[in-house]
Design a protein around this motif. Structure first.
Motif, PDB file in Angstrom:
ATOM      1  N   VAL A 157      -5.330  12.784  -5.036  1.00 45.87           N
ATOM      2  CA  VAL A 157      -7.019  12.785  -4.201  1.00 45.87           C
ATOM      3  C   VAL A 157      -7.534  11.460  -4.755  1.00 45.87           C
ATOM      4  O   VAL A 157      -7.806  10.312  -3.650  1.00 45.87           O
ATOM      5  CB  VAL A 157      -7.585  13.821  -4.196  1.00 45.87           C
ATOM      6  N   TYR A 158      -6.504  10.374  -5.695  1.00 45.16           N
ATOM      7  CA  TYR A 158      -7.600   9.676  -6.494  1.00 45.16           C
ATOM      8  C   TYR A 158      -7.013   8.114  -6.576  1.00 45.16           C
ATOM      9  O   TYR A 158      -6.592   7.146  -6.733  1.00 45.16           O
ATOM     10  CB  TYR A 158      -7.447   9.596  -7.648  1.00 45.16           C
ATOM     11  N   ALA A 159      -5.145   8.265  -5.407  1.00 38.97           N
ATOM     12  CA  ALA A 159      -4.530   7.571  -5.426  1.00 38.97           C
ATOM     13  C   ALA A 159      -3.971   6.730  -5.109  1.00 38.97           C
ATOM     14  O   ALA A 159      -4.489   7.369  -3.577  1.00 38.97           O
ATOM     15  CB  ALA A 159      -2.768   8.256  -5.849  1.00 38.97           C
ATOM     16  N   GLU A 160      -3.564   5.608  -4.394  1.00 40.45           N
ATOM     17  CA  GLU A 160      -3.619   4.368  -2.807  1.00 40.45           C
ATOM     18  C   GLU A 160      -2.355   3.509  -3.786  1.00 40.45           C
ATOM     19  O   GLU A 160      -2.549   3.177  -4.269  1.00 40.45           O
ATOM     20  CB  GLU A 160      -4.714   3.222  -3.210  1.00 40.45           C
ATOM     21  N   ARG A 161      -1.322   4.027  -2.988  1.00 37.16           N
ATOM     22  CA  ARG A 161      -0.157   3.241  -3.358  1.00 37.16           C
ATOM     23  C   ARG A 161       0.157   2.354  -1.743  1.00 37.16           C
ATOM     24  O   ARG A 161      -0.036   2.568  -0.815  1.00 37.16           O
ATOM     25  CB  ARG A 161       1.029   4.623  -3.332  1.00 37.16           C
ATOM     26  N   CYS A 162       0.644   1.446  -2.362  1.00 36.47           N
ATOM     27  CA  CYS A 162       1.031   0.324  -1.782  1.00 36.47           C
ATOM     28  C   CYS A 162       3.032   0.225  -1.723  1.00 36.47           C
ATOM     29  O   CYS A 162       3.836   0.620  -2.138  1.00 36.47           O
ATOM     30  CB  CYS A 162       1.613  -1.250  -2.831  1.00 36.47           C
ATOM     31  N   THR A 163       2.648  -0.097   0.506  1.00 38.11           N
ATOM     32  CA  THR A 163       4.234   0.488   0.675  1.00 38.11           C
ATOM     33  C   THR A 163       5.627  -0.825  -0.167  1.00 38.11           C
ATOM     34  O   THR A 163       6.240  -0.491   0.331  1.00 38.11           O
ATOM     35  CB  THR A 163       4.317   0.557   2.153  1.00 38.11           C
ATOM     36  N   PHE A 212      -2.776   2.087  -7.096  1.00 38.09           N
ATOM     37  CA  PHE A 212      -3.660   1.847  -7.927  1.00 38.09           C
ATOM     38  C   PHE A 212      -4.778   3.406  -7.408  1.00 38.09           C
ATOM     39  O   PHE A 212      -4.003   4.310  -7.331  1.00 38.09           O
ATOM     40  CB  PHE A 212      -4.703   1.467  -6.375  1.00 38.09           C
ATOM     41  N   GLU A 213      -5.149   3.697  -9.518  1.00 35.45           N
ATOM     42  CA  GLU A 213      -6.070   4.561  -9.535  1.00 35.45           C
ATOM     43  C   GLU A 213      -7.199   4.718  -9.346  1.00 35.45           C
ATOM     44  O   GLU A 213      -7.891   3.507 -10.023  1.00 35.45           O
ATOM     45  CB  GLU A 213      -5.206   5.029 -10.271  1.00 35.45           C
ATOM     46  N   ARG A 214      -8.034   5.131  -8.346  1.00 37.15           N
ATOM     47  CA  ARG A 214      -9.459   5.004  -8.232  1.00 37.15           C
ATOM     48  C   ARG A 214     -10.619   5.744  -8.557  1.00 37.15           C
ATOM     49  O   ARG A 214     -10.136   6.809  -9.295  1.00 37.15           O
ATOM     50  CB  ARG A 214      -9.245   4.505  -6.499  1.00 37.15           C
ATOM     51  N   ASN A 215     -11.458   5.613  -8.124  1.00 36.23           N
ATOM     52  CA  ASN A 215     -12.216   6.487  -8.948  1.00 36.23           C
ATOM     53  C   ASN A 215     -12.826   7.507  -7.716  1.00 36.23           C
ATOM     54  O   ASN A 215     -14.528   7.699  -7.638  1.00 36.23           O
ATOM     55  CB  ASN A 215     -13.308   6.389  -9.842  1.00 36.23           C
ATOM     56  N   TYR A 216     -12.927   6.820  -6.078  1.00 34.34           N
ATOM     57  CA  TYR A 216     -13.341   7.816  -5.840  1.00 34.34           C
ATOM     58  C   TYR A 216     -11.779   8.797  -4.869  1.00 34.34           C
ATOM     59  O   TYR A 216     -10.552   8.024  -5.000  1.00 34.34           O
ATOM     60  CB  TYR A 216     -13.438   6.938  -4.085  1.00 34.34           C
ATOM     61  N   TYR A 217     -12.302   9.406  -3.727  1.00 40.90           N
ATOM     62  CA  TYR A 217     -11.321  10.264  -2.702  1.00 40.90           C
ATOM     63  C   TYR A 217     -10.734   8.788  -1.988  1.00 40.90           C
ATOM     64  O   TYR A 217     -11.391   8.302  -1.197  1.00 40.90           O
ATOM     65  CB  TYR A 217     -12.450  11.134  -2.285  1.00 40.90           C
ATOM     66  N   THR A 218      -9.791   9.636  -2.041  1.00 38.14           N
ATOM     67  CA  THR A 218      -8.779   7.615  -0.949  1.00 38.14           C
ATOM     68  C   THR A 218      -8.508   8.041   0.121  1.00 38.14           C
ATOM     69  O   THR A 218      -9.041   6.557   1.323  1.00 38.14           O
ATOM     70  CB  THR A 218      -7.298   7.138  -1.685  1.00 38.14           C
ATOM     71  N   GLN A 249      -4.460  -5.863  -3.077  1.00 39.17           N
ATOM     72  CA  GLN A 249      -4.727  -6.781  -3.361  1.00 39.17           C
ATOM     73  C   GLN A 249      -3.140  -7.690  -4.312  1.00 39.17           C
ATOM     74  O   GLN A 249      -3.502  -8.658  -4.686  1.00 39.17           O
ATOM     75  CB  GLN A 249      -5.556  -5.689  -4.200  1.00 39.17           C
ATOM     76  N   ARG A 250      -2.412  -6.687  -4.680  1.00 35.03           N
ATOM     77  CA  ARG A 250      -1.455  -7.055  -5.150  1.00 35.03           C
ATOM     78  C   ARG A 250      -0.487  -8.031  -4.888  1.00 35.03           C
ATOM     79  O   ARG A 250      -0.171  -9.874  -4.688  1.00 35.03           O
ATOM     80  CB  ARG A 250      -1.067  -6.154  -6.237  1.00 35.03           C
ATOM     81  N   VAL A 289       3.925  -1.762   5.215  1.00 31.35           N
ATOM     82  CA  VAL A 289       3.136  -1.456   5.983  1.00 31.35           C
ATOM     83  C   VAL A 289       1.224  -1.420   5.625  1.00 31.35           C
ATOM     84  O   VAL A 289       0.544  -0.737   5.720  1.00 31.35           O
ATOM     85  CB  VAL A 289       3.085  -0.753   6.936  1.00 31.35           C
ATOM     86  N   GLY A 290       1.770  -2.048   3.912  1.00 30.37           N
ATOM     87  CA  GLY A 290       0.418  -2.485   3.696  1.00 30.37           C
ATOM     88  C   GLY A 290       0.029  -0.761   2.915  1.00 30.37           C
ATOM     89  O   GLY A 290       0.687  -0.238   2.123  1.00 30.37           O
ATOM     90  N   THR A 291      -1.080  -0.418   2.354  1.00 28.78           N
ATOM     91  CA  THR A 291      -1.637   0.774   0.944  1.00 28.78           C
ATOM     92  C   THR A 291      -1.893   2.025   2.342  1.00 28.78           C
ATOM     93  O   THR A 291      -1.765   1.760   3.567  1.00 28.78           O
ATOM     94  CB  THR A 291      -2.625   0.199   0.141  1.00 28.78           C
TER      95      THR A 291
END
Length: 395
Positions: free
Chosen positions: A172-178, A184-190, A206-207, A244-246
């Motif tokens: 639930v915390y992960a945002e992965r770049c394709t 990206f390990e976030r502090n919120y539900y992604t 962002q990278r 195609v982004g994150t």
């Protein structure tokens, strides 16, 4: 300027319902006699000591004591969904004798189980099982975790994604770049709300600056979604699309696993002398071969699994008392719950606007929880230092 991965591992046929994965014949929970369990835990402790590479393979059952419901237990999400489905048939007087028998069995086990502790997934804290596993990994007695859980609790136990944990079905915390593959390990539900079930779009990386194609609208252009298609077919950001982004990393029914996670699970299970399966009914047969890539496999679960005769040791019980007893046999204390600060967390006021206020509040509660954990850690350290001073004075 985008690609779709060619390897495909289907999670579930798109037309199958979640409730259809419930097996009424395996719904009953079984707790074996303490003397039998004690002997098995001694055997397991001996195997852990001898193993050069130990992997844990975990399911929803390791998180139930944290207040997160399971799926196929007597009061699990898919079990309750199946009960409601059968009750609708009964109300319309079109229920078959076979379905009536199934309903009666499910209701009996559900009533026997009773109401369970419940907390929002985003607020759940590590259980004794999570902390026992993380303690053994930090001490290099065990080495890796493959989990089917989205809840992120293994990360909260102090372990690192990819190097120590594989989240087969996402986090639930992960945002992965394709594009670059960074998590990206976030502090919120992604995951975005009000989005197509097979659309995993989040935004621009962002990278590496990978972003969705200009044709992306969030509306599918065909019915070929999930494992049936890719961006070119449906204009949705799927689990296999590249550049195609994150995206969020949730794997929903009717979708394929990300190769990154599949390959990590395969690599570590093949390397293992011992895989300890904990808290899973082993119902999702697309991934249940992984534990058996090891030289030895142990299953710890309350319910029957399709692999009970295939494993080398079968322990019937709740995971917390089993792991507490295992740690006692090994002579190792379970570490306290650590402070968890997500690697790519953002200040509360910079959480993206698409995140609902509910999850913004959850991020604030995480901050408050960390303050409490820091205070507890400080108190423990001060107690240790005070005891050391007294001992020094006494000598």
């Amino acid at each position: 300027n985008y690609l779709t991965r060619t390897k495909s591992y289907s999670y579930q046929k798109p037309n199958a319902t979640m409730a259809s994965t419930v097996d009424a014949d395996r719904i009953q929970e079984i707790q074996e006699q303490s003397s039998s369990q004690e002997a098995k835990i001694k055997t397991l402790a001996n195997w852990v000591r001898k193993s050069k590479y130990t992997v844990f393979y975990t399911g929803a059952g390791v998180s139930t004591s944290a207040g997160i419901g399971d799926y196929r237990g007597p009061t699990g999400a898919w079990t309750m969904s199946r009960i409601r489905e059968l009750q609708r048939l009964k109300a319309r007087n079109v229920i078959s004798p076979k379905d009536r028998a199934e309903l009666n069995k499910l209701l009996a086990e559900s009533e026997k189980k009773g109401k369970q502790k419940s907390v929002p997934m985003i607020d759940a804290r590590p259980t004794p099982t999570h902390m026992a596993m993380s303690t053994l990994i930090r001490k290099k007695i065990a080495h890796y975790i493959v989990t089917t859980n989205l809840d992120g609790i293994h990360r909260k136990s102090g372990l690192k994604a990819h190097t120590q944990i594989c989240n087969l079905h996402g986090s639930v915390y992960a945002e992965r770049c394709t594009g670059c593959g960074y998590d990206f390990e976030r502090n919120y539900y992604t995951r975005r709300s009000r989005i197509h079930v097979h659309d995993h779009h989040i935004g621009q990386c962002q990278r590496c600056k990978s972003k969705p194609p200009s044709s992306y609208t969030g509306r599918p252009i065909s019915n070929n979604t999930g494992s049936d298609g890719d961006y070119r077919d449906n204009h949705l950001i799927g689990t296999r699309d590249e550049r195609v982004g994150t995206k969020d990393t949730h794997i929903n029914f009717g979708e394929c696993l990300d190769d990154m996670d599949w390959n990590e699970a395969d690599k570590h299970c093949r390397k293992a002398d011992l895989v300890i399966v904990a808290g899973t009914s082993m119902s999702l047969r697309h991934i249940t071969h992984f534990p058996f890539l090891a030289k030895r496999t142990v299953i710890i679960n309350l319910q029957q699994t399709p692999d009970d005769r295939k494993c080398d040791l079968r322990i019937w019980g709740k995971t917390d008392p089993v792991f507490e007893a295992l740690m006692e046999q090994l002579g190792i204390s379970i570490d306290p719950v650590p402070v968890w600060i997500p690697r790519d967390s953002v200040p509360i006021h910079k959480i993206p606007k698409y995140v609902s206020s509910y999850y913004v509040q959850a991020a604030k509660r995480l901050e408050d929880s960390n303050k409490k954990l820091k205070a507890e850690a400080k108190a423990r350290q001060e107690a240790v230092e005070e005891a050391a001073k007294k001992e020094e004075k006494g000598s």
